[in-house]
Design a protein around this motif. Sequence first.
Motif, PDB file in Angstrom:
ATOM      1  N   THR A  79       3.496  -4.790 -13.758  1.00 52.84           N
ATOM      2  CA  THR A  79       4.347  -4.435 -12.623  1.00 52.84           C
ATOM      3  C   THR A  79       3.468  -4.393 -11.387  1.00 52.84           C
ATOM      4  OG1 THR A  79       5.675  -3.046 -14.078  1.00 52.84           O
ATOM      5  CG2 THR A  79       5.944  -2.716 -11.706  1.00 52.84           C
ATOM      6  N   ARG A  80       3.749  -5.225 -10.403  1.00 55.58           N
ATOM      7  CA  ARG A  80       2.959  -5.182  -9.169  1.00 55.58           C
ATOM      8  C   ARG A  80       3.726  -4.411  -8.110  1.00 55.58           C
ATOM      9  NH1 ARG A  80       0.023 -10.426  -7.735  1.00 55.58           N
ATOM     10  NH2 ARG A  80      -1.282  -9.522  -9.364  1.00 55.58           N
ATOM     11  N   MET A  81       3.069  -3.382  -7.573  1.00 51.75           N
ATOM     12  CA  MET A  81       3.691  -2.562  -6.536  1.00 51.75           C
ATOM     13  C   MET A  81       3.134  -3.009  -5.189  1.00 51.75           C
ATOM     14  SD  MET A  81       5.356  -0.217  -8.460  1.00 51.75           S
ATOM     15  CE  MET A  81       5.762   0.987  -7.182  1.00 51.75           C
ATOM     16  N   PHE A 141      -0.903  -2.468  -5.712  1.00 50.70           N
ATOM     17  CA  PHE A 141      -1.632  -2.199  -6.958  1.00 50.70           C
ATOM     18  C   PHE A 141      -0.848  -2.742  -8.132  1.00 50.70           C
ATOM     19  CE2 PHE A 141       0.683   1.755  -5.916  1.00 50.70           C
ATOM     20  CZ  PHE A 141       1.347   2.053  -7.087  1.00 50.70           C
ATOM     21  N   ASN A 142      -1.537  -2.878  -9.279  1.00 51.02           N
ATOM     22  CA  ASN A 142      -0.904  -3.384 -10.497  1.00 51.02           C
ATOM     23  C   ASN A 142      -0.742  -2.256 -11.507  1.00 51.02           C
ATOM     24  OD1 ASN A 142      -1.043  -5.950  -9.422  1.00 51.02           O
ATOM     25  ND2 ASN A 142      -2.794  -6.598 -10.664  1.00 51.02           N
ATOM     26  N   VAL A 143       0.452  -2.150 -12.098  1.00 52.93           N
ATOM     27  CA  VAL A 143       0.681  -1.182 -13.163  1.00 52.93           C
ATOM     28  C   VAL A 143       0.762  -1.959 -14.471  1.00 52.93           C
ATOM     29  CG1 VAL A 143       2.098   0.745 -13.954  1.00 52.93           C
ATOM     30  CG2 VAL A 143       2.086   0.127 -11.522  1.00 52.93           C
ATOM     31  N   ARG A 146       8.669  -3.316  -6.058  1.00 53.53           N
ATOM     32  CA  ARG A 146       7.994  -3.675  -7.307  1.00 53.53           C
ATOM     33  C   ARG A 146       8.513  -4.994  -7.846  1.00 53.53           C
ATOM     34  NH1 ARG A 146       8.393   1.057 -11.348  1.00 53.53           N
ATOM     35  NH2 ARG A 146       8.561   2.290  -9.461  1.00 53.53           N
TER      36      ARG A 146
END
Lengths: 253, 253
Positions: A10-12, B243-245, A17
């Motif tokens: 998941t990129r925020m 950022f990446n999750v 997102r």
Amino acid sequence: MKAAEKRRITRMTSAGRVELDDAVAVEKKVRVAVNGEEVMSLYCSPERVRELIVGLFMTEGIIEGRWCIDEMTVEYGDEILVDIPADGKVSLDRGTLISGCLGGVTFSSSAGGGPAAAGEVRIGAERLRALFAEFQRTPGLYELTGCIHNAAVSDDERIIAHAEDIGRHNAVDKVIGRCLIEGITLEDKIMHVSGRLSSEMASKCARWKIPVLVSRAAPTSLAIDIAERSGITMIGFMRPSRFNVYTHAYRIL
Amino acid sequence: MKAAEKRRITRMTSAGRVELDDAVAVEKKVRVAVNGEEVMSLYCSPERVRELIVGLFMTEGIIEGRWCIDEMTVEYGDEILVDIPADGKVSLDRGTLISGCLGGVTFSSSAGGGPAAAGEVRIGAERLRALFAEFQRTPGLYELTGCIHNAAVSDDERIIAHAEDIGRHNAVDKVIGRCLIEGITLEDKIMHVSGRLSSEMASKCARWKIPVLVSRAAPTSLAIDIAERSGITMIGFMRPSRFNVYTHAYRIL
């Protein structure tokens, strides 16, 4: 076995997102056995595991006695299983001398315990910068994964061997292992690394009398002490316009 | 004991060479004994060694049985000597459960082996970014030496504990050690780190059920697997704008 693979992430961003596939560096556990009995395990990128184990075992002197790389088995799976048939006994203490049969030729280790690195390498600052730039340009997994360290061995003209790994020590062990397997002398070479210069990095080079060690990163005090004592020219913060020489600067012209 | 010191170096620039004093990170060998018998040695920055050893020994479960941090001795010299009086036996295998007397209170470890991290932390993306920016602004040795990793524990409002070390695992052990000594619960906190997210980094957080782990660097495949299994929300490539999750994104609002 692939050293990078796609994962769903998941990129925020400030826009919100989004789910997408992104490349990540593969990390595998390696269990190393000697004569069927497990002696250590470590984590690494699943490439050049043979070189890694040869470099590590020879550098750290883990087998006292004779062993032959040709008989070493590497089995890839969820974990990587390595087995080394050997005559000698295993010593996880450091500093023991070993000899191994490499590529059918009996190898007598000259590393460690002996005199300091005295390779008659002299190299111009511009030449060294160009070699390090070539090392950094070597296509690899870093750009894909953001997660890979590199190491390379060069003479004063060109990069001879290159390796990459999620661990900076592993990358150095792999490139040393490759040189040992291919019978490339290390005593007149330059080691290029992407990571920090800690004491263990300096010790690995000292063990093989590699006279010049270069990194784009910083050294620690203990790494400088080891380089000083071992006759290694240690260079940090390598940049296009400048670099720092911490020890034995006489080799840099 | 100082964590940075001046060394004489040669700086090479396009204008030529100059000798000057520059700060380097101090690296020291620590020999750890239990009841007078050496059980391991490691290299670290010579600061918060007590926190480092408490964090490492409790996280890895090295002493099976009872020991008391108040009776632990730390002696600084060319090497750092640590001795821990303990009733229990030493196990260098991982995964053993331990209990230790911390600050006079008997500590019963709830980490490892139990259910996954389930801390009811939920945090907005902007809040998390602001906390990480605060972590990165913490004054430290990196700017001086170019050679230091950082770790910090925060709740959803502020940084609670911070540590630095030449080794990225050491920095995490130090900050965990500090929380254990001060009785700070980890199960509802966020771990911020400067270095790569390898399997060991994820395992350390899993052991204490730390629900959120954030880094500016990349994760490996195995670190993602461990975070997935352990219920940890793992975040990489933390930047001002994105950022990446990698796992359990539900905690990020």
